[in-house]
Design an enzyme around this catalytic site. Structure first.
Site, short mmCIF file in Angstrom:
data_model
loop_
_atom_site.label_atom_id
_atom_site.label_comp_id
_atom_site.label_asym_id
_atom_site.label_seq_id
_atom_site.Cartn_x
_atom_site.Cartn_y
_atom_site.Cartn_z
N PHE A 166 0.84 -1.20 0.00
CA PHE A 166 0.00 0.00 0.00
C PHE A 166 0.87 1.24 0.00
CE2 PHE A 166 0.82 -0.88 4.42
CZ PHE A 166 0.98 0.37 5.02
N CYS A 167 0.25 2.35 -0.39
CA CYS A 167 0.93 3.65 -0.44
C CYS A 167 -0.15 4.72 -0.30
CB CYS A 167 1.73 3.80 -1.72
SG CYS A 167 0.74 3.60 -3.23
N THR A 168 0.17 5.95 -0.63
CA THR A 168 -0.78 7.04 -0.43
C THR A 168 -1.97 6.93 -1.38
OG1 THR A 168 1.08 8.45 0.18
CG2 THR A 168 -1.02 9.54 -0.24
#
Length: 300
Positions: free
Chosen positions: A188-190
């Protein structure tokens, strides 16, 4: 919806798409002119592998812009994430041509040719609620963001390898592959860009069960809220961080060193607005000129 959102005058959008763009020099002035005409502010990255943008403007003008973008057949299915604010979240409008949407230096990774499997926010929440995926395999969350972003907030019990830049991720993923055998790994990331590239790379090097969080943290906040998440989400604009309600927080960035300064750290005598913070006070570092935050982490 919160009272802040009810009084908000501006819509902030984060969007990206991996698609071949071979007319960047022609596109750039078109995008710049329209954004200027509509009074939009933010950053657009145009690259051979696709587009990445984070923009702020009125509802009417954001809708006009998106309709124009999607009139390009290559971007007709462009999706975006939204948040609201009382002020424009960027101070100027930049349209840049870059080599990659997010630098990874792995030319064999081409998301346009096929994405890694993804998991939507509501399904991920269910997996985290029950502690395993739908096949009974334990779920492990893996960060793809830089360490200073993670420190503002992240999913509970996540794997955080404290990378300083995304180009370090491929080596880290290779080093830990064996210990994650038999697990379902969710990157996951922003906003989805980094975790999309990360998941493809992990599939390429032999991870058997890896998913990307579709839409990243911002989409998770939008659809699920803050369940299984502690803290806020760092964004590269003048709001600095958003809470799970997608509202700006009191977290700021230091003018001098650009470090993240939490509300508690702002109580320190070392925090002097525009001059220093607990991270840099007393260190011989020249103050940086105020500038638009680099990149587009809200869409990353």
């Amino acid at each position: 919806m919160s009272s802040t959102a009810n009084t908000a005058n501006f819509v902030n959008i984060a969007a990206y798409k991996f698609v071949t763009l071979d007319d960047l020099d022609a596109l750039r002035p078109q995008y710049q002119a329209l954004c200027n005409e509509l009074g939009l502010r933010g950053t657009i990255l145009l690259t051979p592998e696709g587009i990445n943008m984070f923009l702020s403007g009125s509802r009417e003008h954001i809708d006009q812009f998106l309709a124009w973008v999607r009139s390009d057949a290559r971007l007709a299915d462009l999706e975006w994430k939204e948040s609201l604010s009382s002020e424009q979240s960027h101070k100027r409008m930049l349209v840049k041509i870059k080599k990659e949407i997010i630098t990874m230096r792995m030319p064999l990774i081409k998301p346009e040719l096929g994405r890694a499997p993804s998991v939507d926010p509501k399904t991920l929440k269910r997996w985290l609620d029950q502690g395993h995926d739908d096949e009974g395999v334990p779920v492990v969350m893996m960060e793809t963001r830089n360490a200073f972003e993670v420190d503002v907030g992240t999913f509970n019990n996540t794997l955080d390898y404290r990378i300083e830049k995304f180009t370090e991720f491929p080596e880290v993923a290779a080093q830990h592959k064996d210990e994650l055998a038999g697990k379902t790994v969710v990157t996951f990331c922003t906003g989805g860009i980094r975790c999309e590239k990360a998941a493809i790379h992990m599939k390429n090097i032999g991870y058997e069960r890896v998913f990307q969080l579709d839409g990243g943290i911002l989409k998770y906040f939008e659809e699920v809220g803050g369940d299984h998440y502690t803290g806020d989400c760092f964004v590269f604009d003048y709001r600095t961080a958003l809470n799970p309600k997608l509202e700006p927080t009191e977290t700021v960035q230091c003018f001098a060193c650009r470090a993240v300064v939490t509300p508690r750290q702002q109580l320190s005598p070392d925090y002097v607005v525009g001059k220093s913070c607990p991270h840099c006070a007393g260190k011989a570092a020249p103050a940086q000129e105020a500038a638009e935050p680099a990149g587009n982490a809200a869409g990353r």
